[in-house]
Design a protein around this motif. Structure first.
Motif, PDB file in Angstrom:
ATOM      1  N   VAL A   1      47.495  57.680  66.766  1.00 28.58           N
ATOM      2  CA  VAL A   1      48.033  56.588  65.942  1.00 28.58           C
ATOM      3  C   VAL A   1      49.053  57.159  64.961  1.00 28.58           C
ATOM      4  CG1 VAL A   1      47.490  54.705  64.357  1.00 28.58           C
ATOM      5  CG2 VAL A   1      45.846  55.357  66.134  1.00 28.58           C
ATOM      6  N   PHE A   2      50.315  56.711  65.097  1.00 26.08           N
ATOM      7  CA  PHE A   2      51.363  57.083  64.144  1.00 26.08           C
ATOM      8  C   PHE A   2      51.367  56.097  62.986  1.00 26.08           C
ATOM      9  CE2 PHE A   2      52.662  59.358  67.919  1.00 26.08           C
ATOM     10  CZ  PHE A   2      53.119  60.560  67.402  1.00 26.08           C
ATOM     11  N   GLU A   3      51.956  56.527  61.861  1.00 25.13           N
ATOM     12  CA  GLU A   3      51.854  55.698  60.651  1.00 25.13           C
ATOM     13  C   GLU A   3      52.620  54.373  60.762  1.00 25.13           C
ATOM     14  OE1 GLU A   3      53.196  58.258  57.533  1.00 25.13           O
ATOM     15  OE2 GLU A   3      55.245  58.380  58.318  1.00 25.13           O
TER      16      GLU A   3
ATOM     17  N   VAL B   1      48.732  56.006  72.952  1.00 24.60           N
ATOM     18  CA  VAL B   1      49.556  56.229  71.771  1.00 24.60           C
ATOM     19  C   VAL B   1      49.887  54.885  71.141  1.00 24.60           C
ATOM     20  CG1 VAL B   1      51.651  56.415  73.213  1.00 24.60           C
ATOM     21  CG2 VAL B   1      51.677  57.273  70.875  1.00 24.60           C
ATOM     22  N   PHE B   2      49.731  54.821  69.825  1.00 27.08           N
ATOM     23  CA  PHE B   2      50.068  53.617  69.056  1.00 27.08           C
ATOM     24  C   PHE B   2      51.228  53.919  68.134  1.00 27.08           C
ATOM     25  CE2 PHE B   2      46.896  50.261  69.757  1.00 27.08           C
ATOM     26  CZ  PHE B   2      46.065  50.921  70.640  1.00 27.08           C
ATOM     27  N   THR B   3      52.359  53.253  68.359  1.00 29.26           N
ATOM     28  CA  THR B   3      53.544  53.402  67.520  1.00 29.26           C
ATOM     29  C   THR B   3      54.464  52.223  67.798  1.00 29.26           C
ATOM     30  OG1 THR B   3      55.477  54.783  67.059  1.00 29.26           O
ATOM     31  CG2 THR B   3      54.648  54.858  69.298  1.00 29.26           C
ATOM     32  N   LYS B   4      55.304  51.865  66.798  1.00 29.78           N
ATOM     33  CA  LYS B   4      56.280  50.794  67.063  1.00 29.78           C
ATOM     34  C   LYS B   4      57.586  51.385  67.582  1.00 29.78           C
ATOM     35  CE  LYS B   4      54.410  47.273  64.052  1.00 29.78           C
ATOM     36  NZ  LYS B   4      54.078  47.248  62.631  1.00 29.78           N
TER      37      LYS B   4
ATOM     38  N   PRO C   1      43.240  64.395  61.730  1.00 27.72           N
ATOM     39  CA  PRO C   1      44.549  64.067  61.154  1.00 27.72           C
ATOM     40  C   PRO C   1      45.649  65.038  61.581  1.00 27.72           C
ATOM     41  CG  PRO C   1      43.105  65.002  59.479  1.00 27.72           C
ATOM     42  CD  PRO C   1      42.311  64.958  60.744  1.00 27.72           C
ATOM     43  N   PHE C   2      46.911  64.519  61.656  1.00 23.78           N
ATOM     44  CA  PHE C   2      48.065  65.376  61.944  1.00 23.78           C
ATOM     45  C   PHE C   2      49.212  64.969  61.028  1.00 23.78           C
ATOM     46  CE2 PHE C   2      50.991  62.444  63.976  1.00 23.78           C
ATOM     47  CZ  PHE C   2      50.186  61.442  64.464  1.00 23.78           C
TER      48      PHE C   2
ATOM     49  N   VAL D   1      45.205  60.940  64.285  1.00 22.24           N
ATOM     50  CA  VAL D   1      45.818  59.939  63.407  1.00 22.24           C
ATOM     51  C   VAL D   1      46.707  60.610  62.361  1.00 22.24           C
ATOM     52  CG1 VAL D   1      43.635  59.896  62.067  1.00 22.24           C
ATOM     53  CG2 VAL D   1      45.306  58.089  61.752  1.00 22.24           C
ATOM     54  N   GLN D   2      47.882  60.004  62.136  1.00 19.71           N
ATOM     55  CA  GLN D   2      48.787  60.558  61.126  1.00 19.71           C
ATOM     56  C   GLN D   2      48.070  60.509  59.769  1.00 19.71           C
ATOM     57  OE1 GLN D   2      52.777  59.262  61.765  1.00 19.71           O
ATOM     58  NE2 GLN D   2      53.519  61.173  60.892  1.00 19.71           N
ATOM     59  N   ARG D   3      48.110  61.645  59.082  1.00 18.77           N
ATOM     60  CA  ARG D   3      47.277  61.833  57.887  1.00 18.77           C
ATOM     61  C   ARG D   3      47.437  60.694  56.867  1.00 18.77           C
ATOM     62  NH1 ARG D   3      44.999  66.646  57.017  1.00 18.77           N
ATOM     63  NH2 ARG D   3      46.557  67.661  58.337  1.00 18.77           N
TER      64      ARG D   3
END
Ligand code: NAP
Length: 499
Positions: free
Chosen positions: A277-279, A434-437, A412-413, A310-312
């Motif tokens: 999951v990206f922010e 992957v989750f991102t817009k 977290p990454f 998940v993005q930190r």
């Protein structure tokens, strides 16, 4: 009006069922030759479960002999394709017609909610048999290019006797993934279900014969893996083993094939699938996918999304949304309660194993955000609540081992590069998401995840048209789709010279 499913309705059905636990060989029930049986407590409440035949090599020999005789006679493979199709479609119809009963048998064995057994497992089992039934009269052979004085037919022929060894987490569905293409291709099958989940396998075989499948084409031998699965995989008259289960046993199966007759193997094995999951992602959608992807079936799913990478900057917000889904949307209850969405784990020893893996993870420093505890102990059943551990690193045991319980490890990454390294730092390669817009990133990332199935902004979408299986130690060979037929066939070339 459809049936009103209440707890009382399901309890009455449970009380009325006769549980058949004998082998099904050559069209008839058989006790084990040794006379031995197996019993185990029901996972939903600890009450006495069914009595099963405890098979051994002698029972396997009898089932393989029946399968071989049926294959050699041509009673199935030489039937008109249209007739074969009718029988398989009739079989799928009988599975649907006996859906409630099959659902209850599955729930007695494995403790999943009976509503899920009915709406997911029975449905997908019937759909699988139907899908391959419909293919039977649509498969063509080939004629290779030659000069005018010769003809070379390239025939796709069945292998002969297929041994199928299946696990307990989605028994009916995975049985159908093997039975559908193997039988549609013209093979005979000997199925060894997990000893925890044999009731539906036996019933499927009875229904197949009722639908018109000739005796001996589909046989079931019940018993322990070491005592029945092993002799089946070592058998000199079995042409292939189609296996779904753990990587550990998958490696043994390869060894048995090598030690015996170099039979083919297809292996659908374990996983530790990443959901990234990206922010910039839709966090509500990601939370829902992560929770259902990991906790459905009490986490006893090979492609469960057990690593949340998940993005930190959004870890805390995402985990609190996952907690809300786990506590408000995913109802953990007694499997006969129609509101239950997740139920019991398969058995006490497995529940204890999951709890001890959690304890070991905590010893290593894993930090519990919520859940992952034994619940409903007063029922006598085996229940663990969904739970998440946060601030994990990918080298911790909860992030590396397949737990097969409702336990999510959040790792977290900071950068995309770091996320990708974590994603592929595993021996498994079954699935990922992957989750991102950012659609460029979604495309780049989905190509780079080394796994058999990758989802973008969703999880666990599947149809029979899409192949399923893994890379790396998640195995090889694909279930589902038209391609699954290939592994149950081989090419045979027949040359003819003219003049
Ligand atoms: P398992 O312990 O590997 O058992 C799978 C099957 O193998 C069972 O029928 C088992 O029989 C049998 N078996 C055990 N030892 C054997 C031996 N020495 N020789 C031959 N057969 C043997 O797996 P499980 O605990 O049932 O299922 C969970 C595992 O399956 C997980 O690792 C999960 O990821 C994997 N899985 C993979 C997929 C996929 O499509 N990739 C799908 C579902 C599950 P007994 O149980 O009767 O001993």
């Amino acid at each position: 009006m459809g049936t009103q499913y209440t707890r009382t309705y399901w309890e009455a059905l449970l009380a009325s069922l006769r549980l058949e636990g004998r082998h099904f060989i050559d069209g008839a029930h058989r006790p084990s030759r040794s006379g031995l049986t197996i019993t185990r407590p029901r996972p939903m409440d600890g009450a006495a479960g069914p009595v099963l035949a405890r098979g051994d090599a002698a029972d396997v020999d009898a089932a393989v002999a029946a399968a071989r005789a049926a294959f050699a006679s041509g009673v199935w493979r030489h039937k008109e394709p249209g007739d074969k199709k009718k029988i398989m479609l009739e079989w799928a119809g009988l599975i649907r017609a006996h859906g409630e009963e099959l659902a209850m048998l599955e729930t007695i064995d494995v403790g999943k909610p009976v509503t899920a057994s009915l709406n997911v497992d029975v449905r997908l089992c019937a759909d699988g048999i139907q899908y391959y039934g419909e293919m039977v009269d649509k498969m063509y052979d080939e004629i290779a290019p030659t000069g005018p004085k010769a003809r070379a037919l390239v025939r796709k022929v069945p292998l002969g006797v297929v041994g199928a060894i299946t696990p307990w987490n989605y028994p009916m569905i995975i049985d159908a993934w093997k039975l559908g293409p193997a039988i549609a291709a013209g093979n005979s099958v000997v199925l060894k279900p997990a000893e925890q989940s044999s009731l539906t396998a036996i019933r499927l075989a009875e229904l197949a014969v009722e639908a018109g499948l000739p005796a001996g084409v589909f046989n079931v031998v019940t018993g322990y893996g070491e005592e029945t699965g092993k002799p089946l995989a070592l058998h000199m008259d079995v042409d292939m083993i189609a296996f779904t289960g753990s990587t550990e046993v998958g490696k043994l199966i390869m060894g048995y094939a090598a030690q015996s007759n170099v039979k083919r193997v297809a292996l659908e094995l374990g996983g530790k699938s990443p959901l990234v999951v990206f922010e910039d992602a839709d966090l509500d959608a990601a939370a829902s996918a992560a929770a259902w992807g990991c906790f459905y079936n009490s986490g006893e799913t090979c492609h469960a999304s057990t690593r949340l990478i998940v993005q930190r900057s959004v870890q805390e917000a995402l985990v609190s949304k996952i907690e809300a889904v786990a506590k408000n949307d995913i109802v953990l209850a007694h499997p006969l309660d129609p509101s239950a969405q997740i139920g019991a784990l398969i058995e006490e020893t497995h529940m204890e194993k999951v709890l001890s893996m959690i304890a070991a993870g905590e010893q290593e420093g894993a930090r519990r955000a919520f859940g992952a505890e034994r619940v409903l102990a007063e029922t006598g059943g085996c229940y663990i609540s969904p739970g998440v551990f946060i601030d994990m690193t990918n080298d911790m045991s909860l992030a590396r081992q397949e737990i097969f319980g409702p336990v999510l490890a959040a790792i977290p990454f900071d950068t995309e590069e770091e996320a990708l390294t974590i994603v592929n730092d595993t021996v498994y390669g079954l699935a990922g998401a992957v989750f991102t817009k950012d659609m460029d990133r979604a495309h780049r990332f989905s190509e780079a995840i080394h796994a058999g199935t990758v989802w973008i902004n969703t999880y666990d979408m599947a149809t029979f048209a899409t192949p399923f299986g893994g890379f790396k130690q998640s195995g090889f060979g694909r279930d589902r789709s038209v391609h699954a037929i290939d592994k149950y066939c081989d090419y045979k070339t027949i040359w003819q010279q003219f003049g």
